[in-house]
Structures are given as structure tokens and as C-alpha cells.
Design an enzyme around this catalytic site. Structure first.
Site, PDB file in Angstrom:
ATOM      1  N   GLU A 171      -0.498   3.242   4.535  1.00 13.21           N
ATOM      2  CA  GLU A 171      -0.561   3.564   6.189  1.00 13.21           C
ATOM      3  C   GLU A 171       0.293   1.581   6.047  1.00 13.21           C
ATOM      4  OE1 GLU A 171      -4.120   3.575   7.361  1.00 13.21           O
ATOM      5  OE2 GLU A 171      -4.848   5.344   6.566  1.00 13.21           O
ATOM      6  N   GLU A 359      -6.686  10.439   2.842  1.00 14.09           N
ATOM      7  CA  GLU A 359      -7.544  10.124   3.709  1.00 14.09           C
ATOM      8  C   GLU A 359      -8.230  10.976   4.286  1.00 14.09           C
ATOM      9  OE1 GLU A 359      -8.011   6.100   5.086  1.00 14.09           O
ATOM     10  OE2 GLU A 359      -6.694   5.529   3.332  1.00 14.09           O
TER      11      GLU A 359
END
Ligand code: IFM
Length: 457
Positions: A171, A359
Site C-alpha cells: 500500500e 487483504e
């Protein structure tokens, strides 16, 4: 309640089910075996940054409970474990001395996975930059990209023979915008120029690490994990649609475009280019090397409206109201179909390799009652998002696996320990782990794989 068997039947037999964690969020042992502080140690020890001034000193004490936690993962019925490696354990000052004791820990971790038949999906950077590198400017300094390349080499030389896949970054949106522009994550900077430097040097570090990984361990599939945003205009007005376009370029394009197209989005460059660092010759070629896979972290959509005020900084948007009033305890709107729309849009825009959902999960803060945690809303969240994932497989997208976030409750960054994302409850006073209702449900599903029914997607 969605029957795990019915859901399982919608995935090919070789679909991979896993659980995910990250080093700083679970390991604790922040001063053990030569580890030095990361920017998150410094940030969480400052008043006012993290809820309750919680820090990562003990976390889930995973460092000292490695074997029991690996047994727990095995017991969850999953085929793969996604974890991250802490740079400050391996090269404690970011550059210079290598710490063998840190490498030994991850040696034990990957060996422990292998001994239990669990596949290893490692992430090299999940936000714990060695604090010493802040002396040079952290991610706003080009030298950090090269320090990261060396770290990648060191890790792969030691562990690469037993990794099933590696991701460079988790991320970058968070370690760039959230950390350098919005000030919510370490190092807590709120400055567009700093953020733009962090953006380019993070992208460069990714590319340099891909080069290093391919050199040291050419057979390990290398990827990048992005929390792509499903950007939705809050109305059909031309202004709001244009705002959504700008938001896409800023939140997604800043990472997807250089990596998958070899350029920064035109709108971003024309609005902010004069504050970007110098992009040296060859940088974009390094950044845009072909990847073997990419990971999507998805939780909630991003709804935007145009921000008309004069002087509003690019992308000049403001939040639009939720469409579904239902939200998780952290306040994020639940909207599973936005995940399907997002993947569809990304594959239409970019030439993307195989995909894993690396995720997905929900914060609900139910406690243990009579030895059980009844977290039905989390179970429902998983069931609906997995159903959306099955739609993607049905529609022919190369989705190969799904990792639940998270194996267990852990340090939720600026929220400290108050937000719980685990399939397993952690009592932070006793470190007792209790598998939640959602965890039992996920185990029932995951344990059906691999099913031997390897029909193609
Ligand atoms: O806990 C985080 C994780 O570290 C990165 N992705 C989002 C999760 C929930 O906020």
C-alpha cells in the site's frame, strides 16, 4: 449465513486461501535481538499521534510466540501466510550493518511455515522504515530507494529459496499520501512537496527492488500490493464526474501509471509537476518492469464530490455521503460490489498480471463472552466480499487467491489496539488467542482447498 461449501463450489480447486499480518502490527519485541526503532516506534511514542498512545513494543508478542502462532495458522486450514519482514530487524540503521539475528527470526518463520505445509508470501515493506533513515529525509530522499534495494537483496539472498512469492511494498498510497500529505501515519508530514518526493522515491525503490529480486532469486514471483481505490462520483453532475477522474489519477494513477504504463498521469503532472522531484533518465523504465503478480487490498469505496473552492489543492475533491449506511466499527462503508467494479476498471485501464486479493476484512470490536466471540457482522462481510471475488473468477479475471486481513487482532496503526480486524481475538493482557465465529467459518471454507477440482477459472 452463507454456507462455506456453497461458496467454495464457486472457486476453482486450486484457488489459494490465506491469512495476512504485518511485522510491526504483531511482532512486538521492539528492542530484541538488535532491532532498532522504525518511524512507527517514534511516531507511536509521541503524544497525540496514536489512539491511547499505544505502541508496538509488545503488540501480539508474536516474536516470542512464533511456533504457537504458526500452529494457529495451520489450524485455520489455510494454504498460505502473508507476512512482512521488518527492515529495522535486518539492517537496523537502514544502511550499513546487517543483523544476522533479525534474519534468523525470519529463517525460523519460513522454515516453520514450510514444515507445516504453508506457502510463504512475504512483503518487504509494510511501513516500518528504519528511523535512522529519517536523518536523510526518509522516503523524501532518493538515497532511501537505494537503501531499500540493498535491503531487498539481503533478504532475498537469505530467504528467497523458501519464498513462494514476494511483494516489494504494501500500500504505497498509505506510506506516501497518508503519511506525508495527510499526516495520519508516520512520519506524520503534511506537505504536498514532501509527499510527491515520497511518491517518486517509493516507486523507484519498488523498481530497484524488482531488479534486485530478479537478480538474486529469478524464480520467486515478484509483485506489488496496492490499496487501489474504487473511486465513485457522488452525483452524475459533470463537475463530480470530473472530480472522480482527478481522484482516480491522484489516488490510483500515482502508483499504477508509473508501474504499469511507465509514466505519471498527465493531470497529476500538469497540476503538481513543478513540485515533483527530478525524474532521472531511466527511472520510469526501472519502475515499470513487468511484474509476475499484483495484490489488491480492498475494504471500502471512495466516494467523492468536486471541491469548488478557489485554490483547492489537486485533486480538489471532498467526501460524498455513503450509499449504504452500514459501516464497520472503524466507520468504513460496506459495499462489496465496488470491489468487483474496481477490478473491472483496473483491468480495462492497465495491462495487469495475475491478481491476489492480498487483504480484505472488517473491524468489529466484539469481545470474548463465555469463551466465544460472536462476530457475525465480520462473517457476513467476508461472505459477501468472497462472493464478489467469486464473481470476478466467473467473469474470467485472473484472480488466484484471497488473504483475509487479519489472522489476529493487532496494532491498527493510528487507531492503536482499539480496532480489531482479526479472525482470532487477542487478549492483550494475557496474549490468549480465541478463534472467533468468523475464524471458524473461514477455516471451514479454506480447509476445502486445494480441492483437487482444478477446473480452470
Ligand atoms: O491494518 C491495515 C494493514 O496494515 C494495511 N491495510 C489495511 C489494514 C486495515 O486498516
Amino acid at each position: 449465513m452463507i454456507d462455506p461449501k456453497k461458496l467454495a463450489a464457486r472457486f476453482p480447486g486450486d484457488f489459494l486461501f490465506g491469512v495476512a499480518t504485518a511485522a510491526f502490527q504483531i511482532e512486538g519485541a521492539s528492542k530484541t535481538d538488535g532491532r532498532k526503532p522504525s518511524i512507527w516506534d517514534a511516531f507511536s511514542n509521541m503524544p497525540g499521534r496514536v489512539f491511547n498512545r499505544d505502541n508496538g513494543d509488545i503488540a501480539c508478542d508474536h516474536y516470542n510466540r512464533l511456533d504457537a502462532d504458526l500452529d494457529l495458522i495451520k489450524d485455520m486450514g489455510v494454504e498460505a501466510y502473508r507476512f512482512s519482514i521488518a527492515w529495522p530487524r535486518i539492517i537496523p540503521e537502514g544502511v550499513g550493518r546487517i543483523n544476522e539475528l533479525g534474519l534468523d527470526f525470519y529463517d525460523r518463520l519460513v522454515d516453520g511455515c514450510k514444515a507445516r505445509g504453508i506457502k510463504t508470501y512475504a512483503t518487504l515493506y509494510h511501513w516500518d522504515l528504519p528511523l535512522a533513515l529519517m536523518g536523510d529525509g526518509g522516503w523524501t530522499a532518493r538515497s532511501t530507494s537505494y537503501a531499500f534495494q540493498r535491503y531487498a537483496k539481503v533478504v532475498m539472498a537469505r530467504l528467497g529459496d523458501r519464498l513462494d512469492a514476494v511483494a516489494t511494498f504494501n500500500e504505497p498510497w498509505c506510506s506516501v499520501w497518508l503519511s506525508h500529505l495527510y499526516g495520519v501515519h508516520a512520519p506524520g508530514e503534511r506537505n504536498m512537496e514532501a509527499a510527491l518526493h515520497a511518491m517518486h522515491y517509493t516507486n523507484l525503490a519498488h523498481g530497484l527492488a524488482v531488479e534486485a529480486i530478479r537478480h538474486v532469486t529469478p524464480n520467486v514471483p515478484v509483485g506489488l500490493v496496492l490499496n487501489a481505490h474504487s473511486v465513485v462520483a457522488g452525483s452524475d453532475s459533470g463537475e463530480d464526474k470530473a472530480a472522480a477522474g482527478r481522484a482516480f489519477d491522484f489516488h490510483n494513477g500515482a502508483f499504477f501509471d508509473p508501474v504499469f504504463k511507465g509514466q505519471y498521469p498527465e493531470s497529476l503532472v500538469s497540476a503538481l509537476g513543478d513540485r515533483m522531484p527530478v525524474i532521472e533518465e531511466g527511472d520510469l523504465a526501472v519502475i515499470s518492469q513487468k511484474l509476475d503478480w499484483w495484490g489488491l487490498n480492498y475494504y471500502t469505496p471512495m466516494r467523492v464530490l468536486d471541491e469548488p473552492s478557489e485554490g483547492a489543492e489537486f485533486p480538489a475533491t471532498r467526501p460524498a455521503p455513503f450509499v449504504n449506511p452500514e459501516k464497520t466499527d472503524i466507520g468504513w462503508e460496506i459495499f462489496p460490489s465496488a470491489m468487483t467494479d474496481l477490478v473491472t476498471e483496473l483491468y480495462a485501464r492497465y495491462d495487469l498480471p495475475e491478481l491476489y486479493i492480498t487483504e480484505n476484512g472488517a473491524a468489529y470490536n466484539m469481545e470474548v463472552v463465555d469463551g466465544e466471540v460472536d462476530d457475525q457482522p465480520r462473517l457476513d462481510y467476508y461472505a459477501h466480499h468472497l462472493s464478489a471475488a467469486a464473481d470476478l473468477v466467473r467473469d474470467g479475471y485472473p484472480l488466484k487467491g484471497y488473504f483475509a486481513w487479519s489472522l489476529m487482532d493487532n496494532f491498527e496503526w493510528a487507531e492503536g489496539y482499539r480496532m480489531r480486524f482479526g479472525l482470532v481475538h487477542v487478549d492483550y493482557d494475557t496474549q490468549i488467542r480465541t478463534v472467533k465465529k468468523s475464524g471458524k467459518w473461514y477455516r471451514e471454507l479454506a480447509a476445502l482447498f486445494p480441492s483437487g477440482n482444478h477446473k480452470s477459472a
